[in-house]
Design an enzyme around this catalytic site. Structure first.
Site, PDB file in Angstrom:
ATOM      1  N   SER A  10      -1.755 -12.364   2.369  1.00  0.00           N
ATOM      2  CA  SER A  10      -1.572 -13.807   2.109  1.00  0.00           C
ATOM      3  C   SER A  10      -0.859 -14.161   0.815  1.00  0.00           C
ATOM      4  O   SER A  10      -0.579 -15.337   0.568  1.00  0.00           O
ATOM      5  CB  SER A  10      -2.921 -14.519   2.134  1.00  0.00           C
ATOM      6  OG  SER A  10      -3.306 -14.757   3.460  1.00  0.00           O
ATOM      7  N   SER A  19      -1.446 -16.922   4.026  1.00  0.00           N
ATOM      8  CA  SER A  19      -2.044 -18.236   3.900  1.00  0.00           C
ATOM      9  C   SER A  19      -1.615 -19.010   2.647  1.00  0.00           C
ATOM     10  O   SER A  19      -1.640 -20.236   2.643  1.00  0.00           O
ATOM     11  CB  SER A  19      -3.558 -18.115   3.886  1.00  0.00           C
ATOM     12  OG  SER A  19      -3.983 -17.440   2.713  1.00  0.00           O
ATOM     13  N   LYS A  38      -3.847 -22.512  -5.895  1.00  0.00           N
ATOM     14  CA  LYS A  38      -4.205 -22.511  -4.471  1.00  0.00           C
ATOM     15  C   LYS A  38      -5.529 -23.248  -4.268  1.00  0.00           C
ATOM     16  O   LYS A  38      -6.493 -23.011  -5.000  1.00  0.00           O
ATOM     17  CB  LYS A  38      -4.310 -21.071  -3.957  1.00  0.00           C
ATOM     18  CG  LYS A  38      -4.506 -20.972  -2.441  1.00  0.00           C
ATOM     19  CD  LYS A  38      -4.520 -19.516  -1.961  1.00  0.00           C
ATOM     20  CE  LYS A  38      -4.658 -19.431  -0.443  1.00  0.00           C
ATOM     21  NZ  LYS A  38      -4.677 -18.033   0.060  1.00  0.00           N
TER      22      LYS A  38
END
Lengths: 495, 496
Positions: free
Chosen positions: B178, B154, B79
């Protein structure tokens, strides 16, 4: 308004906020060095530059130092407290918030007793808390050297994140005309206390001890405090005193004219002794404090705190009392030594083997005179307590007399080396070679037959002139006592 | 079976036994990225050369007889909120476009130490604020099940990468859901470890007291192996727990629920929940009972206040955390023409560099922390947070784990909620309580909703440091369903 007049009409209330940079090896929340004077932006890392993703980890040594300061100031130590974020934007603050403490300081409710004109004044301590320092901005161009009007600014982040302890007094009332002296005595005593704890080098000129002075006035007979101002940039003990005095005079003049004091930060100018207006605090800035979520709460183990308390060094005031008794010094002499910053020097000289009276005599006499002449602090003279102890030893052994000793001290101060080296180089050793002394005496007796006869005939007092002659002929290096004995012996007279 | 369809555990075994080289495995995934990521947009940055270089190093070390971990040579998508010293790190924001961190996050460092091959950095909602990746400054990622839908957020780039076989593993961060919500809507496994169980150092902060790094994988064991690889105490994160990592891998291998007490959270279900989601959830409850678990209903009355409390606490912390993006030391700088003050440049940069959702949350948080409002907002929210923790504690006295649907709905179409923040926030309704309380929670696939054929996630919540329970129950559910479905859920996904 003249100070005396101001004091006739108004009563001052003082408050002091002192920031102390701790002398820890590393910064408050990262491993960077805290050494002063490194090239700009060389003591930085992702944490103290607040790079994205970096996190603080609290320096345990700094927490320990803060607790020790709190204990030495007779504070209560929190069993559980947190850091808080103080949010505001400024380019020298990398995170645009400062990690500080807000409603949960580490130490609260203490006091520090100070001596002013023979009286003890108790200055109460509101809180002692731990925070991080900001970077240092330099504003280039413009008239004032401040950010307004500058062409550009440069920032050095070496200082960002250095542990800073803030010590805040409660309002100090009832000091009356002694307010400036109390302020100065407080900072002096605090500085000495911090130095004795070994937590900071407490150098005001380098900014490792910074003092903000709050002053307000209330009319005589009133008990309602007036609006206060906060004076910053007070960088010496003398400035503390001057800034309080100046602010009292300034505020009194405004109030006497029916004016109003504006709550603001004022900037002290060392050269003129005057203050100029800085940031107005009328519209209080909202720092949006909240508990720092990146750090776990501080919960000092009570047993650890007890150990720290037990291991505190002797505090300066206690030490002074003890020393005064041990040395048998009068209050006046003690105060003089304290004011001259000589106590530690004398003590170290005694520790190096000198008798207290001798150590005191040299530091407060010859050396104080020379420090005064050259405008330096006694402690900054280029001579060590060990040197002074050596000189007292040479005098005691008869190798030097006081006059020669003064010349030795002069040599040491001039950088000619240790006392022994100076004695050697300048040839200052007392003439105690009996043969040489005897020869000098014979010479003097031959040249002063009249005086010699007087002594022989019983007028012993006349021996003084002969001894004087011997001293003169030996250029001061003879041992006057021994010379007198030998003269009398040679003249066959019983001393 | 091609390399890209294998599990991470299997790939690790193949590389260790030299039946396949790390280079081959890496190249297969790079090829897959080249083939499908133009449709999925999971990655913001792919560094094929660097990945192959790392793979060669792993192969050499294995050839030299070095004993590496079980995931050595396995590719991973990372990420783009974790710093990497060899790749840009943007946090999905324009304000960090082109920034190259000089240091690795602890999670990054541990991935490298475990011999994992970082293929690139994945897309996310700007600063992890969102549930769809639509708030990314670099455009949305797409759900491999239906490219017109969101992959969750997210960490939507990470879920999409794993669900589209571009990587067997990926990292995510979970602040309000998320990781779990993107895992649920893409039909994969996503775990939010206990807060403090995995290090936040080098994770670009959204909300410090909530942010938690965690793993994505296509099966429970792979997720456990990854969590184990990057978890554990870190002296650079003061909030990191100094305790052994719970036995997650063992639990994932064990995978049985016989005699376990499982609580169904009464408050999660009913109005606002998609019928297909509830149907799959109830089916899973029955499944667990049939596997020997004792299932009871548990009431957690304060969970209903979790969402509003979260939307005060998270924005408050973010308003402070994001203050450092001021154009002075790194990232975007706007308006520095030699005439403007530092303050003006800061304001212009922040106006240009932050997207609307980030600005909205900074405003919310600034307001909630303001003098005169603090007690009513931030202070009150913290009290709610305490009550939620107490509800969890009480519940875990009665049961070993709690379960609920991971999200009220399946993946929604891109654009549907983009202009309706409140609707978007509801995606995290069931996941937020575990962030506020800091306990462990996982999402595992539990089937497809009848009305849209899209994946549904089961959330399993365990006490603080009870991460192994999430894996134990998750593995049992996974095994039973895989048997029932005749293969993993993802085998039902349409080809890209």
């Amino acid at each position: 308004m003249p100070y005396d007049e101001a004091l006739e009409r108004f009563e001052p209330v003082l408050g002091l906020e002192t920031h102390v940079e701790l002398g820890t090896v590393s910064k408050m929340f990262c491993g960077c060095s805290t050494t002063f004077g490194a090239p700009p932006n060389t003591h930085v890392c992702p944490i103290c530059l607040a790079l994205p993703g970096s996190l603080p980890v609290a320096n345990v040594k700094a927490i320990e130092s803060t607790i020790r300061i709190g204990l030495a100031l007779n504070c209560s130590i929190a069993e559980w407290c947190r850091f808080a974020r103080k949010n505001y934007f400024y380019p020298d603050m990398p995170k645009n918030y400062q990690i500080s403490q807000y409603d949960e300081p580490l130490c609260t409710d203490g006091y520090l007793d100070v001596q002013v004109e023979g009286k003890t004044v108790r200055v109460e301590i509101e809180r002692v808390h731990l925070e991080e320092d900001t970077g240092k901005s330099t504003h280039v161009g413009g008239a004032t050297g401040r950010i307004q009007g500058a062409d550009y600014s440069i920032v050095d982040y070496n200082r960002a994140g250095i542990p800073l302890v803030e010590i805040v007094t409660k309002p100090v009332e009832g000091t009356d005309r002694l307010a400036p002296e109390v302020a100065k005595a407080y900072v002096t005593e605090l500085r000495e206390l911090l130095r004795s704890l070994g937590v900071s080098d407490v150098r005001m000129e380098e900014g490792s001890l910074r003092c903000d002075v709050n002053v307000s006035l209330m009319p005589r007979g009133s008990s309602t405090w007036g609006t206060r101002t906060e004076t910053k940039n007070v960088n010496s003990l003398r400035s503390v005193e001057r800034s309080v005095r100046g602010e009292i005079e300034r505020q009194a003049a405004i109030l006497a004219d029916g004016g109003r004091i504006i709550q603001e930060t004022r900037h002290f100018h060392e050269d003129t002794g005057a203050t100029t207006s800085g940031r107005s605090k009328e519209e209080a800035q909202d720092y949006r404090y909240f508990p720092e979520p990146d750090l776990v709460p501080i919960a000092p183990d009570p047993a650890w705190v007890a150990t720290l308390k037990a291991e505190l060094p002797e505090l300066p005031s206690v030490r002074r009392a003890r020393i005064q008794e041990e040395w048998g010094v009068s209050d006046l002499d003690m105060a003089a030594m304290h004011n001259a910053g000589a106590i530690g020097l004398v003590e170290a000289t005694v520790a190096a083997g000198a008798p207290a009276a001798d150590a005191r005599k040299w530091w407060m006499g010859e050396l104080a005179r020379r420090a005064n002449e050259s405008g330096t602090a006694l402690a900054d003279l280029p001579i060590t307590p060990g040197d002074v102890a050596k000189v007292t030893e040479l005098v005691a052994s008869g190798a030097l007399n006081d006059k020669l000793a003064r010349q030795v001290l002069e040599g040491v101060l001039a950088g000619e080396g240790t006392p022994e080296a100076v004695v050697e180089k300048r040839g200052l050793r007392i003439v105690n070679d009996e043969g040489e002394l005897s020869a000098i005496i014979d010479q003097v007796l031959a040249g002063n037959a009249d005086a010699a006869d007087k002594v022989r005939s019983g007028k012993i007092a006349a021996v003084g002139a002969l001894v004087g002659g011997v001293m003169k002929a030996s250029r001061g290096k003879a041992d006057a006592g021994r010379a007198r004995e030998l003269i009398l012996e040679k003249l066959g007279v019983e001393g | 079976m091609s390399l890209i369809h294998k599990t991470a555990a299997e790939l690790g075994r193949l590389v260790a036994s030299r039946e396949a080289s790390a280079v081959e495995v890496t190249q297969a995934h790079l090829d897959r990225i080249a083939e499908v990521d133009s449709k999925v947009s999971a990655f913001l940055h792919v560094d094929a050369e660097r990945a192959l270089e790392q793979a060669r190093t792993v192969d050499e070390r294995i050839a030299n007889g070095d004993r590496l971990g079980p995931l050595a040579g396995v590719p991973i998508a990372h990420k783009d909120i974790f710093t990497t010293d060899d790749m840009p790190t943007t946090a999905g924001s324009k304000i960090l476009e082109g920034w190259r961190p000089p240091y690795d996050a602890t999670v990054t460092r541990r991935l490298r130490e475990a011999g994992l091959i970082i293929l690139g950095k994945t897309n996310l909602d700007e600063f992890a604020m969102g549930s769809s990746t639509e708030n990314s400054a670099y455009g949305p990622s797409h759900n491999p099940w239906d490219l017109s839908r969101i992959p969750g957020g997210s960490s939507g780039g990470s879920s999409a990468a794993v669900a589209s076989f571009q990587a067997p593993l990926s990292t995510g961060t979970d602040t309000g859901g998320s990781i779990r919500q993107p895992a649920a809507v893409t039909g994969i496994v996503g775990m939010k470890p206990t807060y403090g169980g995995s290090s936040r150092y080098g994770l670009i902060a959204f909300a410090s007291s909530l942010d938690t790094p965690g793993p994505f994988a296509r099966n429970v064991l792979d997720a456990a192996l990854l969590q184990e690889a990057f978890s554990g105490h870190d002296e650079f994160d003061s909030t990191s727990i100094d305790a052994p990592v719970p036995p997650v891998v063992e639990a994932a291998r064990q995978g049985d629920v016989a005699g376990l007490r499982i609580g169904v959270v009464k408050e999660f279900g009913g109005e606002g929940y998609q019928p297909g989601v509830l149907a799959r959830f109830h089916e899973t409850v029955d499944l667990l009972e049939s596997l020997g678990a004792k299932v009871v209903e548990v009431s957690c009355p304060t969970f209903g206040y979790a969402l509003p409390a979260y939307y005060l606490i998270a924005p408050s912390e973010c308003s402070s955390n994001l203050a450092r993006f001021d154009a002075m030391r790194y990232g975007l700088r706007v308006g520095d023409d030699g005439t403007r003050s530092a303050e003006e440049v800061m304001a212009l940069t922040r106006a240009a560099g932050f997207g609307p959702e980030v600005k909205r949350r900074i405003m919310l948080g600034t307001y909630a922390l303001s003098s005169g409002y603090y007690d009513a907002y931030y202070g009150q929210a913290q009290k709610v947070r305490t009550l939620i923790s107490r509800d969890f504690e009480a519940a875990f006295h009665q049961v070993d784990v709690l379960i609920s649907p991971t999200t009220p709905t399946t993946a929604f179409p891109i654009g549907e909620r983009a202009d309706d923040p409140m609707a978007m926030y509801l995606a995290d309704l069931c996941t937020i309580p575990s962030n506020l309380a800091g306990n462990a929670a996982i999402s595992v696939p539990c089937g497809l909703a009848d009305e849209d054929g899209l994946p549904v996630g089961l959330q399993i919540m365990a006490p603080v440091l009870g991460d192994d329970r999430c894996y134990r129950v998750g593995a049992a559910v996974e095994k039973a369903f895989t048997d029932r479905w005749g293969g993993p859920l993802l085998s039902k996904a349409p080809a890209l």
